[in-house]
Design a protein around this motif. Structure first.
Motif, mmCIF file in Angstrom:
data_model
loop_
_atom_site.group_PDB
_atom_site.id
_atom_site.type_symbol
_atom_site.label_atom_id
_atom_site.label_comp_id
_atom_site.label_asym_id
_atom_site.label_seq_id
_atom_site.Cartn_x
_atom_site.Cartn_y
_atom_site.Cartn_z
ATOM 1 N N VAL A 1 -7.497 -0.082 3.015
ATOM 2 C CA VAL A 1 -6.605 0.377 2.752
ATOM 3 C C VAL A 1 -6.335 0.100 1.315
ATOM 4 O O VAL A 1 -7.121 -0.879 0.678
ATOM 5 C CB VAL A 1 -5.503 -0.304 3.584
ATOM 6 N N LYS B 1 -4.075 -5.181 9.871
ATOM 7 C CA LYS B 1 -4.767 -5.380 8.307
ATOM 8 C C LYS B 1 -3.991 -6.511 7.653
ATOM 9 O O LYS B 1 -4.541 -7.337 6.777
ATOM 10 C CB LYS B 1 -4.538 -4.103 7.561
ATOM 11 N N SER C 1 0.952 -1.189 -0.110
ATOM 12 C CA SER C 1 0.020 0.155 -0.050
ATOM 13 C C SER C 1 0.834 1.185 0.018
ATOM 14 O O SER C 1 1.219 1.657 1.157
ATOM 15 C CB SER C 1 -0.898 0.049 1.286
ATOM 16 N N ILE D 1 -1.583 7.668 4.021
ATOM 17 C CA ILE D 1 -1.264 6.476 4.573
ATOM 18 C C ILE D 1 -0.594 5.670 3.651
ATOM 19 O O ILE D 1 -0.660 5.226 2.644
ATOM 20 C CB ILE D 1 -2.742 5.715 4.738
ATOM 21 N N LYS E 1 -8.659 5.789 -0.047
ATOM 22 C CA LYS E 1 -8.429 5.064 1.124
ATOM 23 C C LYS E 1 -7.105 5.332 1.692
ATOM 24 O O LYS E 1 -6.720 5.249 2.841
ATOM 25 C CB LYS E 1 -8.480 3.588 0.778
ATOM 26 N N SER E 2 -6.198 5.932 0.760
ATOM 27 C CA SER E 2 -4.746 6.458 1.089
ATOM 28 C C SER E 2 -4.907 7.696 1.953
ATOM 29 O O SER E 2 -3.936 8.103 2.494
ATOM 30 C CB SER E 2 -3.838 6.546 -0.169
ATOM 31 N N ILE F 1 0.932 -1.096 4.999
ATOM 32 C CA ILE F 1 -0.118 -2.012 5.632
ATOM 33 C C ILE F 1 0.036 -2.321 7.128
ATOM 34 O O ILE F 1 1.330 -2.887 7.169
ATOM 35 C CB ILE F 1 -0.357 -3.431 4.880
#
Length: 164
Positions: free
Chosen positions: A156, A107, A11, A100, A79-80, A103
């Motif tokens: 995420v 999660k 991520s 963000i 989601k970031s 991960i």
């Protein structure tokens, strides 16, 4: 003998793309009629955080929406971004927004459990810091895992890299 096929689940957000979105939002806030005289500003506050401010709560929320539009146009998942609620700071309202990266372990464990429970047999997921490495005997199994994870929402933004 070649190693088993594998890929990584990460991520990550390209900081340059976020910066470009921020600059575009900054220009729009400076030129749009409805933001004139409201003190609407957007700027970096640290390495992975963005600060928005305006004179009223509704204008700072509107500035956040402008920024989100620019982020979406740059193919970055919302989601970031983790935007807080507007808070009063003297005569202005502020919103702090975090970018963000990685991960977190909870999660990662949930993703690993999902692969173990519902993925094809013989596919394994290892947590390596802020990413996961998924290995299997067949590439088709790995494709099935990617398809499975794309249907789930882990809160995420997931990218699949190093597919070998």
């Amino acid at each position: 003998m070649a190693a088993n096929p594998s890929f990584d689940i990460v991520s990550k957000v390209d900081r340059q793309e976020v910066d470009n979105a921020l600059r575009q939002a900054e220009k729009e806030l400076a030129t749009r009629f409805d933001f004139r005289g409201t003190g609407a500003e957007i700027s970096w506050s640290g390495e992975e955080a963005i600060s928005l401010q305006a004179e009223t709560e509704e204008r700072v929320r509107a500035a956040l929406e402008v920024f989100k539009e620019k982020v979406i146009k740059r193919n970055i998942s919302l989601k970031s971004l983790d935007a807080g609620d507007p808070r009063s700071s003297g005569k202005i309202f502020k919103i702090d927004c975090k970018v963000i990266q990685g991960i977190d372990s909870d999660k990662a464990k949930a993703i690993s459990k999902k692969i173990r429970d519902e993925g094809p047999k013989g596919v394994q997921a290892q947590i390596q810091g802020d990413q996961l490495r998924v290995t299997g005997k067949k590439r088709d199994d790995l494709q099935a895992v990617i398809a499975l994870l794309k249907t789930e929402d882990f809160g995420v933004a997931l990218q699949f890299t190093n597919y070998r």
